[in-house]
Every structure is written in C-alpha cells, then in structure tokens.
Design a protein around this motif. Sequence first.
Motif, short mmCIF file in Angstrom:
data_model
loop_
_atom_site.label_atom_id
_atom_site.label_comp_id
_atom_site.label_asym_id
_atom_site.label_seq_id
_atom_site.Cartn_x
_atom_site.Cartn_y
_atom_site.Cartn_z
N MET A 148 1.41 -1.36 0.08
CA MET A 148 0.46 0.12 -0.63
C MET A 148 1.28 1.39 0.56
N GLU A 149 0.24 2.58 -0.29
CA GLU A 149 0.80 3.37 -0.65
C GLU A 149 1.27 4.43 0.38
N LYS A 150 2.81 4.81 0.90
CA LYS A 150 3.22 5.26 1.83
C LYS A 150 2.55 6.33 2.36
N PHE A 151 1.62 6.70 3.44
CA PHE A 151 1.50 8.01 4.04
C PHE A 151 2.01 8.86 3.58
N PRO A 152 0.97 10.40 3.11
CA PRO A 152 1.29 11.51 2.45
C PRO A 152 2.36 12.29 3.79
N GLN A 153 2.88 12.74 3.14
CA GLN A 153 3.81 14.31 4.31
C GLN A 153 2.92 15.56 4.35
N LEU A 154 2.44 16.10 5.02
CA LEU A 154 1.04 16.63 4.65
C LEU A 154 1.97 18.10 5.54
N LYS A 155 1.69 18.81 4.53
CA LYS A 155 1.49 20.40 5.24
C LYS A 155 0.64 20.93 5.82
N ASP A 156 0.99 22.24 6.71
CA ASP A 156 -0.25 22.31 7.59
C ASP A 156 -1.38 22.30 7.59
N ARG A 157 -2.74 22.80 7.09
CA ARG A 157 -3.60 22.50 7.94
C ARG A 157 -4.42 20.78 6.84
N GLN A 158 -3.06 20.77 5.39
CA GLN A 158 -3.16 19.80 4.86
C GLN A 158 -3.93 17.90 5.74
N VAL A 159 -5.12 17.44 4.66
CA VAL A 159 -5.25 15.99 5.41
C VAL A 159 -5.23 15.25 4.89
N ALA A 160 -5.49 14.04 4.81
CA ALA A 160 -5.96 12.49 3.81
C ALA A 160 -6.69 12.20 3.68
N LEU A 161 -7.56 11.88 2.82
CA LEU A 161 -8.47 10.95 2.16
C LEU A 161 -8.43 8.93 2.43
N THR A 188 -5.73 10.85 -0.54
CA THR A 188 -5.94 11.58 -2.32
C THR A 188 -5.95 12.76 -0.61
N VAL A 189 -5.28 13.95 -0.90
CA VAL A 189 -4.60 15.03 -0.24
C VAL A 189 -4.85 16.00 -0.23
N PHE A 190 -6.14 16.87 0.81
CA PHE A 190 -6.61 18.25 0.58
C PHE A 190 -5.91 19.20 1.29
N ASP A 191 -6.38 20.79 1.16
CA ASP A 191 -5.76 21.88 2.00
C ASP A 191 -6.31 21.80 2.90
N ASP A 192 -7.45 21.58 3.28
CA ASP A 192 -8.58 21.78 4.23
C ASP A 192 -9.18 20.26 4.38
N GLY A 236 -11.89 7.86 5.28
CA GLY A 236 -11.16 8.00 6.88
C GLY A 236 -10.64 9.51 6.46
N ILE A 237 -10.64 10.26 7.04
CA ILE A 237 -9.67 12.14 6.93
C ILE A 237 -9.06 11.92 8.55
N TYR A 238 -7.62 11.71 7.30
CA TYR A 238 -6.40 11.93 8.25
C TYR A 238 -5.92 13.19 8.43
N GLY A 239 -5.41 13.10 9.79
CA GLY A 239 -4.03 14.95 10.28
C GLY A 239 -3.13 13.83 9.60
N ASN A 240 -1.66 14.56 10.05
CA ASN A 240 -0.56 15.05 9.75
C ASN A 240 0.19 13.39 10.58
N ASP A 241 -0.83 13.30 11.80
CA ASP A 241 0.12 12.39 13.11
C ASP A 241 0.46 10.55 12.67
N PRO A 242 -0.30 10.24 11.88
CA PRO A 242 -1.50 10.02 10.75
C PRO A 242 -2.33 8.79 11.58
N VAL A 243 -3.01 10.27 12.63
CA VAL A 243 -4.72 9.73 13.46
C VAL A 243 -5.82 9.72 12.81
N ALA A 244 -6.52 9.17 12.58
CA ALA A 244 -7.98 9.54 12.23
C ALA A 244 -8.43 10.86 12.74
N LEU A 245 -9.33 11.87 11.50
CA LEU A 245 -9.38 12.46 12.43
C LEU A 245 -11.35 11.95 12.76
#
Length: 86
Positions: A1-14, A41-45, A66-75
Amino acid sequence: MEKFPQLKDRQVALLRADINTGIVLDRNYIYATTSDQEVYTVFDDINSAIRSAKAIIAEKKDIECGIYGNDPVALLILTRDNIGLY
C-alpha cells in the motif's frame, strides 16, 4: 500500500475503504494490494475532504472514508450512517 503522505500545515489525507470488510481501496475503488496503488487523496483543508467524502459515499453506499491528520490519526470516519452529521 502507498506510504502515508507528508502533509503540510492544514492538509489532511482521505482514505477509502470497503465498509463491509474494512479493506483499503485505491482511487478507482479497487482493493489496494500493491504499493503502487494510490490510496490517499490530499486536501488543503478538512472541509474540502469532507465534501469529497460525502460525494463518494452518496455515489457508492458501500464505501467509508477516513480523514487523517499529520499524525496519521483518524480525525473523522464518514459512513452512509453518519454522513449527515458533517
């Protein structure tokens, strides 16, 4: 599976998954079994991610998002049963 993305400031991953099995799906809703399949899929907010998740679930009732923050913990985990809450 794809590696968790590097997220910037307010970005989240779906991340998409089959609601019945929990198996992660790629962008084309195919079971993710190889590392070259794109599953995030990375989103800016978070609001943009929620809108996308709602559209996915409205179209495909057997998908959860699931929408994940930078941790990656499900928000948030959005399903057909709780989509109206967001």
